[in-house]
Design a protein around this motif. Structure first.
Motif, mmCIF file in Angstrom:
data_model
loop_
_atom_site.group_PDB
_atom_site.id
_atom_site.type_symbol
_atom_site.label_atom_id
_atom_site.label_comp_id
_atom_site.label_asym_id
_atom_site.label_seq_id
_atom_site.Cartn_x
_atom_site.Cartn_y
_atom_site.Cartn_z
ATOM 1 N N THR A 109 42.367 40.873 39.127
ATOM 2 C CA THR A 109 42.834 41.919 38.399
ATOM 3 C C THR A 109 41.594 41.773 36.867
ATOM 4 O O THR A 109 41.644 42.668 35.602
ATOM 5 N N GLY A 110 40.943 40.170 37.329
ATOM 6 C CA GLY A 110 39.593 40.788 36.130
ATOM 7 C C GLY A 110 40.467 39.719 35.065
ATOM 8 O O GLY A 110 39.778 39.243 33.811
ATOM 9 N N ARG A 111 41.340 38.852 34.652
ATOM 10 C CA ARG A 111 41.827 38.487 33.406
ATOM 11 C C ARG A 111 40.596 37.576 32.732
ATOM 12 O O ARG A 111 40.412 37.358 31.393
ATOM 13 N N HIS A 112 40.416 36.520 33.816
ATOM 14 C CA HIS A 112 38.956 35.436 33.109
ATOM 15 C C HIS A 112 38.383 36.369 32.988
ATOM 16 O O HIS A 112 36.923 36.153 31.936
ATOM 17 N N THR A 113 37.957 37.293 34.064
ATOM 18 C CA THR A 113 35.829 38.094 34.409
ATOM 19 C C THR A 113 35.859 38.474 32.423
ATOM 20 O O THR A 113 35.070 38.189 32.197
ATOM 21 N N GLU A 114 37.128 39.913 32.133
ATOM 22 C CA GLU A 114 36.332 39.903 31.383
ATOM 23 C C GLU A 114 36.071 38.577 29.546
ATOM 24 O O GLU A 114 35.700 39.164 29.190
ATOM 25 N N TRP A 115 37.344 37.836 30.198
ATOM 26 C CA TRP A 115 37.345 37.031 28.702
ATOM 27 C C TRP A 115 35.718 36.395 29.383
ATOM 28 O O TRP A 115 34.741 36.163 27.831
ATOM 29 N N LEU A 116 34.960 35.923 30.123
ATOM 30 C CA LEU A 116 34.214 34.946 30.211
ATOM 31 C C LEU A 116 32.493 36.809 30.283
ATOM 32 O O LEU A 116 31.736 36.422 29.700
ATOM 33 N N VAL A 117 33.030 37.978 30.097
ATOM 34 C CA VAL A 117 32.151 38.870 30.178
ATOM 35 C C VAL A 117 31.742 38.203 27.851
ATOM 36 O O VAL A 117 30.885 38.704 27.980
ATOM 37 N N GLU A 118 32.898 38.949 27.909
ATOM 38 C CA GLU A 118 33.108 38.715 26.456
ATOM 39 C C GLU A 118 32.480 37.422 25.979
ATOM 40 O O GLU A 118 31.838 37.367 24.479
ATOM 41 N N GLN A 119 32.447 36.372 26.185
ATOM 42 C CA GLN A 119 31.727 35.385 25.970
ATOM 43 C C GLN A 119 29.970 35.530 26.630
ATOM 44 O O GLN A 119 29.355 34.486 25.844
ATOM 45 N N GLY A 120 29.691 36.138 27.224
ATOM 46 C CA GLY A 120 28.182 36.057 27.027
ATOM 47 C C GLY A 120 27.608 36.305 28.471
ATOM 48 O O GLY A 120 26.169 36.627 28.697
ATOM 49 N N HIS A 121 28.832 35.601 29.780
ATOM 50 C CA HIS A 121 28.355 35.447 31.037
ATOM 51 C C HIS A 121 28.002 36.864 32.111
ATOM 52 O O HIS A 121 28.292 37.776 31.920
ATOM 53 N N ASP A 122 27.026 36.179 32.734
ATOM 54 C CA ASP A 122 27.247 37.068 33.074
ATOM 55 C C ASP A 122 27.427 37.186 34.483
ATOM 56 O O ASP A 122 27.893 36.489 35.764
ATOM 57 N N VAL A 123 28.600 38.131 35.091
ATOM 58 C CA VAL A 123 29.550 37.323 35.651
ATOM 59 C C VAL A 123 29.982 38.412 37.048
ATOM 60 O O VAL A 123 29.802 39.875 36.895
ATOM 61 N N LEU A 124 29.845 37.825 37.750
ATOM 62 C CA LEU A 124 30.331 38.309 39.217
ATOM 63 C C LEU A 124 31.676 38.279 39.293
ATOM 64 O O LEU A 124 32.081 36.994 40.061
ATOM 65 N N GLY A 125 32.711 39.243 39.815
ATOM 66 C CA GLY A 125 33.953 38.467 40.252
ATOM 67 C C GLY A 125 34.059 39.184 42.097
ATOM 68 O O GLY A 125 33.318 40.313 42.296
ATOM 69 N N VAL A 126 34.523 38.275 42.332
ATOM 70 C CA VAL A 126 34.887 37.835 43.692
ATOM 71 C C VAL A 126 36.482 38.020 44.380
ATOM 72 O O VAL A 126 37.419 37.126 43.579
ATOM 73 N N ASP A 127 37.185 38.753 45.061
ATOM 74 C CA ASP A 127 38.568 38.823 45.637
ATOM 75 C C ASP A 127 38.697 39.133 46.859
ATOM 76 O O ASP A 127 37.686 40.224 47.774
ATOM 77 N N SER A 128 39.847 39.061 47.756
ATOM 78 C CA SER A 128 39.634 39.230 49.196
ATOM 79 C C SER A 128 40.445 40.831 49.229
ATOM 80 O O SER A 128 40.907 41.308 49.986
ATOM 81 N N SER A 129 41.206 40.581 47.947
ATOM 82 C CA SER A 129 41.965 41.942 47.692
ATOM 83 C C SER A 129 41.571 42.963 46.867
ATOM 84 O O SER A 129 41.552 43.479 46.242
ATOM 85 N N PRO A 130 41.086 44.320 47.886
ATOM 86 C CA PRO A 130 40.436 45.711 47.137
ATOM 87 C C PRO A 130 41.257 46.240 46.064
ATOM 88 O O PRO A 130 40.853 47.070 45.243
ATOM 89 N N ASP A 131 42.399 46.404 46.566
ATOM 90 C CA ASP A 131 43.285 46.745 45.750
ATOM 91 C C ASP A 131 43.484 45.913 44.026
ATOM 92 O O ASP A 131 43.439 46.873 42.798
#
Length: 331
Positions: A109-131
Motif C-alpha cells: 500500500t505504499g508505506r515505504h514508497t511515500e517515505w522515498l518520495v518525501e526523501q526526493g527520489h523518483d519512485v516506481l512502486g511495483v506489486d502483484s496485488s491490484p488491490d
C-alpha cells in the motif's frame, strides 16, 4: 509465488502442545528450572484432557498471494505493530544515499514508497496485488505504480539507483531467480535494501499465513530463508553485502501477515512478567474466536503464556540486508 502446494491440516491443540514441547527442549538445555519443567508437563496433561474443547481441526487449502492480499488490502495499514519495529531499522540504511531512481518492489500500500518520495527520489512502486496498488496510488500521488512480479520486474536493465524489497521474499521459495532479477535492474554501485520475516514454527522452513473472507479461508505459502540462502542468491549476481542484522523482539514478539500480523499486518505477543508458571487453565473463560476457522497464533498464545514466552524468547523476527551492486559485475 508457488501455488502448487497441498492442503494442510491445522489443529489448535497441535500448536499448543508444540509450544510446550519447544519450551521443554529449552528447559532440557538448561534455560529453565525443575518447577518450570513440571509446570509444562502439567500443561501438556491438561491440554490433552481438554482436547475436545479445541474441535476436530481444519483442512486449509492454499491460496495465492493475489487472493490473500485482496482480502487484506483494506486493513493492511493498521493498526500494525510490526511497522513500528521494521521501518526505523530499514530507513536509516537509505537516508544517506544520493537521490535518484528508486524501485519499491512489492510496495504493497505504499508505506515505504511515500517515505522515498518525501526523501526526493523518483519512485516506481511495483506489486502483484491490484488491490494494494489501488490504495497506494491514492495515498502516494507523487509516485508511479505498476503491477508486476518480483521474478519479472517491469524495469529496464541497470536503470535503478535503489531497489527496496520489504517483507515479501518470504513469499518466494527460491531466492536465486529473484536476486538475479533485482541485480538486473540495478546500476553498478546501486543499493538493494531488504527486510524479511523469520518464520514462526521452530524446525520447519514453512509458515503458512491463514486468511479468509466471505466464510471461506485458506493459507498463503511462506518460507523461512536461512541467512546463507540470501548470500548464495546475492553473491553470484554481483550483489555484495554491506550490512546484515537479525532483530529480536521482546519475549515472544512476532508478526504475521495482513489482518493478524507477517508479511503484512502485525500483532505482538509477550508473556506478562507476572505470568508465573503460566499454566493452562481449562476452566478459564477463554474460547476460540471462531471455531469454524483456524485460529491465529496470537489467539492461541495467551492460553499457555509461559510456554509461548519461553518458546519464542530471543528468536529473531526480522532480518535486514543492505547490498551494493558491484561495479564491473556481469549484469
Amino acid at each position: 509465488m508457488d501455488t502448487d502446494r497441498p492442503t494442510i491440516y491445522q489443529h489448535p491443540l497441535a500448536y499448543l502442545v508444540g509450544l510446550e514441547g519447544v519450551a521443554l527442549l529449552r528447559a532440557f538445555a538448561g534455560e529453565h528450572d525443575r518447577s518450570f519443567v513440571e509446570a509444562r508437563l502439567a500443561d501438556v496433561r491438561a491440554l490433552l484432557d481438554a482436547a475436545d474443547r479445541f474441535g476436530p481441526g481444519h483442512e486449509v487449502p492454499p491460496i495465492t498471494t493475489r487472493d490473500g492480499y485482496r482480502h487484506w488490502a483494506p486493513r493492511y495499514d493498521g493498526p500494525n505493530g510490526f511497522w513500528g519495529m521494521e521501518e526505523p531499522l530499514v530507513r536509516p540504511l537509505m537516508e544517506h544515499l544520493p537521490r535518484g531512481v528508486a524501485v519499491d518492489a512489492a510496495c504493497g500500500t505504499g508505506r515505504h514508497t511515500e517515505w522515498l518520495v518525501e526523501q526526493g527520489h523518483d519512485v516506481l512502486g511495483v506489486d502483484s496485488s491490484p488491490d494494494m496498488l489501488e490504495i497506494a496510488r491514492a495515498k502516494v500521488p507523487g509516485a508511479r505504480f505498476t503491477e508486476g512480479d518480483l521474478h519479472e520486474l517491469p524495469v529496464d536493465d541497470a536503470s535503478a539507483d535503489l531497489v527496496l524489497v520489504t517483507l515479501a521474499l518470504c513469499h518466494v521459495r527460491d531466492l536465486g531467480p529473484v536476486f538475479a532479477e533485482l541485480a538486473r535492474v540495478l546500476r553498478p554501485g546501486g543499493r538493494l535494501v531488504v527486510s524479511d520475516t523469520r518464520g514462526y514454527f521452530t524446525g520447519s522452513p514453512l509458515y503458512p499465513l491463514v486468511e479468509g473472507a466471505d466464510g471461506e479461508f485458506g493459507y498463503i505459502p511462506n518460507w523461512f530463508h536461512a541467512t546463507s540462502e540470501y548470500l548464495q542468491a546475492a553473491l553470484p549476481v554481483g550483489l555484495a553485502p554491506r550490512f546484515c542484522r537479525e532483530y529480536v523482539g521482546g519475549g515472544a514478539d512476532h508478526a504475521d501477515g495482513g489482518a493478524d500480523g507477517g508479511a503484512g499486518g502485525g500483532r505482538e505477543y509477550t508473556a506478562a512478567p507476572d505470568a508465573g508458571t503460566g499454566a493452562f487453565d481449562p476452566a478459564a473463560d477463554v474460547e476460540l474466536e471462531d471455531p469454524a476457522r483456524p485460529p491465529t497464533l496470537w489467539e492461541l498464545m495467551p492460553w499457555v503464556p509461559a510456554a509461548a514466552g519461553a518458546a519464542y524468547a530471543g528468536t529473531p523476527s526480522l532480518v535486514v540486508w543492505d547490498f551494493e551492486k558491484e561495479r564491473g559485475s556481469g549484469r
